[in-house]
Design a protein around this motif. Structure first.
Motif, PDB file in Angstrom:
ATOM      1  N   ARG A 188       0.836  -1.199   0.000  1.00  0.00           N
ATOM      2  CA  ARG A 188       0.000   0.000   0.000  1.00  0.00           C
ATOM      3  C   ARG A 188       0.877   1.258   0.000  1.00  0.00           C
ATOM      4  NH1 ARG A 188      -5.578   1.589   0.426  1.00  0.00           N
ATOM      5  NH2 ARG A 188      -5.471   3.853   0.605  1.00  0.00           N
ATOM      6  N   GLY A 226      -2.443  -6.660  -3.278  1.00  0.00           N
ATOM      7  CA  GLY A 226      -3.185  -5.410  -3.284  1.00  0.00           C
ATOM      8  C   GLY A 226      -2.499  -4.252  -3.977  1.00  0.00           C
ATOM      9  N   GLU A 229      -4.102  -3.448  -7.432  1.00  0.00           N
ATOM     10  CA  GLU A 229      -5.479  -2.977  -7.205  1.00  0.00           C
ATOM     11  C   GLU A 229      -5.472  -1.505  -6.800  1.00  0.00           C
ATOM     12  OE1 GLU A 229      -9.362  -3.997  -4.365  1.00  0.00           O
ATOM     13  OE2 GLU A 229      -7.478  -5.087  -4.107  1.00  0.00           O
ATOM     14  N   ARG A 230      -4.555  -1.137  -5.916  1.00  0.00           N
ATOM     15  CA  ARG A 230      -4.460   0.250  -5.473  1.00  0.00           C
ATOM     16  C   ARG A 230      -3.945   1.151  -6.591  1.00  0.00           C
ATOM     17  NH1 ARG A 230      -6.224   4.659  -3.624  1.00  0.00           N
ATOM     18  NH2 ARG A 230      -4.698   6.027  -2.621  1.00  0.00           N
ATOM     19  N   ARG A 232      -4.366   0.741  -9.756  1.00  0.00           N
ATOM     20  CA  ARG A 232      -5.485   0.908 -10.693  1.00  0.00           C
ATOM     21  C   ARG A 232      -6.451   1.984 -10.187  1.00  0.00           C
ATOM     22  NH1 ARG A 232      -6.430   0.513 -15.890  1.00  0.00           N
ATOM     23  NH2 ARG A 232      -6.703   2.702 -15.325  1.00  0.00           N
ATOM     24  N   GLU A 233      -6.761   1.963  -8.895  1.00  0.00           N
ATOM     25  CA  GLU A 233      -7.633   2.980  -8.298  1.00  0.00           C
ATOM     26  C   GLU A 233      -7.044   4.366  -8.472  1.00  0.00           C
ATOM     27  OE1 GLU A 233      -7.998   1.913  -4.229  1.00  0.00           O
ATOM     28  OE2 GLU A 233      -9.438   0.285  -4.580  1.00  0.00           O
ATOM     29  N   CYS A 260      -0.827  -9.577 -16.123  1.00  0.00           N
ATOM     30  CA  CYS A 260      -1.770  -8.747 -15.382  1.00  0.00           C
ATOM     31  C   CYS A 260      -2.926  -9.596 -14.856  1.00  0.00           C
ATOM     32  CB  CYS A 260      -2.278  -7.590 -16.241  1.00  0.00           C
ATOM     33  SG  CYS A 260      -2.966  -8.061 -17.839  1.00  0.00           S
ATOM     34  N   GLY A 264      -4.477  -9.868 -11.158  1.00  0.00           N
ATOM     35  CA  GLY A 264      -5.830  -9.370 -10.994  1.00  0.00           C
ATOM     36  C   GLY A 264      -6.074  -7.915 -11.320  1.00  0.00           C
ATOM     37  N   TYR A 265      -5.436  -7.386 -12.356  1.00  0.00           N
ATOM     38  CA  TYR A 265      -5.724  -6.009 -12.751  1.00  0.00           C
ATOM     39  C   TYR A 265      -5.866  -5.922 -14.263  1.00  0.00           C
ATOM     40  CZ  TYR A 265      -0.731  -5.458 -14.028  1.00  0.00           C
ATOM     41  OH  TYR A 265       0.510  -5.583 -14.599  1.00  0.00           O
TER      42      TYR A 265
END
Length: 443
Positions: A188, A226, A229-230, A232-233, A260, A264-265
């Motif tokens: 993160r 994660g 995922e972060r 991408r956000e 990818c 998971g993105y």
């Protein structure tokens, strides 16, 4: 004998004579003396299906005898049409538009140029900068070099194309002190540095973020849970394009056709090359989403960019046959089946004091060498200049072709062909153990 050949990324002079590799068969390569070596790097993260696949050579010959060359500048060829469709069938989301190049650097260059023009066409002309990670390698042309996070590679050619900015990579082994025991928190933190860089530079000036699923330079650095995922956000929040640079990681290297998906993105663009043809003919690609293609789909707007040999019909035909092998032999599933065994075999080396970290995913690993395993003390620059050539030469002499990498800390990189299995893993570990045991005695 090699006086006229200027080698890539190679120091010349002082009587140095490069090894001459004459043929390959499966996971084995041979030099001009007839000595064999296990190809522990797939040539250069490229020969996914192994050496000596005569069917790929036969396909190339048949295509060359039918149509050896024609450009994609306003024209199309059957192999390029079919390969674009096959590739798009494996991409996540709506990444359906395939722009062929001849290699990975050109794919990265293409992606940056597309990002710049896309934002000019959609009313945000100030968005031109790109963000990438420390130590990351993205290519050698002036544009791709600006994205590459390796100052010593840029220094001889400065000033390079302006607009490249760097954020920390995801090397958990070298994580800052507050995060050394919390992988998810470290991920993160690393992802949030992307948002920080975008804010600092100004969201209206940043066009794209270029990230490898598993970072090559620095030694096969995987993403923490994660992380993507972060990122991408963050990219969505600031209207910044996410480019997944999969020149190494695509086509089964991590386990899926595109890495990818392993993490998971869904990016906005994918850059790829190497494993697309398993090295049997030069080919790369930039794959874009429908969103990015839309401004060019009006009958009048052009992307003024291309390459003479991009989507070469012989290379495209080889790419199709290469994908046939992937599907027929289930190579992606094979990697997923054996990846844990590869990791476990390499992790046996932890009993050697010189081995600090074993990291990676799929069939893509790095072994970091350290002076002190307990403190993670790394080697000095002077020590590294002596250590890595010595280790590399000893590994090769003992029958293992791989790579020693000094672009971050001292690392041995391993990426065997996807046809490899437990027997090859054991051979890799045995040669590493023999050489690194001797180096451990030097500590």
């Amino acid at each position: 004998m090699t006086d006229n050949l200027w080698l890539h990324f190679t120091r010349h002079g002082a009587g140095a004579t490069p090894p001459i590799i004459t043929r390959g068969d499966g996971v084995t390569i041979y030099d001009d003396r007839g000595k064999s070596y296990l190809d522990g790097l797939s040539g250069l993260f490229t020969v996914q299906v192994g050496h000596g696949r005569t069917e790929l050579a036969d396909v190339a010959a048949r295509q060359a005898s039918t149509l050896a060359y024609f450009p994609l500048w306003g024209y199309a060829t059957p192999p390029a049409i079919e390969l674009a469709e096959r590739v798009a069938g494996h991409t996540p989301g709506d990444l359906n538009r395939v722009f062929f190049t001849t290699g990975g650097t050109e794919a990265v260059e293409t992606a940056w140029k597309l990002a710049k023009q896309y934002f000019k066409l959609t009313g945000k002309p100030g968005k031109h900068k790109v963000i990438s990670r420390w130590v990351a390698y993205h290519g050698t042309t002036q544009g791709a070099l600006a994205i590459t996070g390796l100052p010593k590679y840029k220094a001889p050619f400065e000033p390079v194309t302006p607009g490249g900015f760097r954020v920390p990579n995801t090397n958990f082994y070298r994580a800052p002190e507050p995060f050394q025991t919390d992988l998810k928190a470290f991920g993160r933190w690393a992802a949030d540095r992307v948002a920080e860089a975008i804010e600092f530079e100004g969201p209206d000036t940043v066009a794209a973020v270029f990230l490898e699923p598993v970072q090559n330079a620095g030694g096969s650095i995987p993403p923490p849970p994660g992380y993507f995922e972060r990122v991408r956000e963050i990219c969505d929040a600031y209207d910044v394009l996410l480019v997944s640079d999969e020149v190494i990681c695509a086509f089964g290297r991590i386990g899926s056709m595109f890495a990818c998906e392993d993490f998971g993105y869904v990016p906005d663009m994918i850059t790829c090359a190497k494993g697309l043809t398993s090295g049997y003919s030069p080919l790369g690609a930039m794959i874009a989403s429908e969103r990015l293609f839309e401004p060019f789909d009006d009958g009048k707007t052009m992307f003024p960019h291309g390459y003479t040999f991009g989507g070469h019909p012989v290379s495209a035909a080889v790419g199709l046959a290469n994908l046939d092998i992937f599907e027929r032999e289930g190579l992606n599933d094979r990697v997923k089946q054996h990846a844990a065994g590869f990791r476990a075999t390499l992790e046996k080396l932890y009993d050697l004091p010189i081995v600090g970290d074993v990291r990676g995913e799929g069939y893509f690993y790095g072994v970091e060498l350290v002076k002190d395993q307990a403190t993670k003390e790394t080697f000095t620059d002077d020590e590294r200049r002596s250590l890595l050539p010595r280790v590399g030469a000893a590994l090769f002499e003992n029958g293992l072709y791989c790579r020693t990498d000094d672009r971050g800390d001292s690392v041995i990189q391993l990426a065997p062909p996807l046809i490899s299995g437990p027997a090859e893993f054991d051979t890799i570990e045995a040669v590493l153990r023999a050489v690194l045991s001797e180096e451990s005695r030097r500590l």
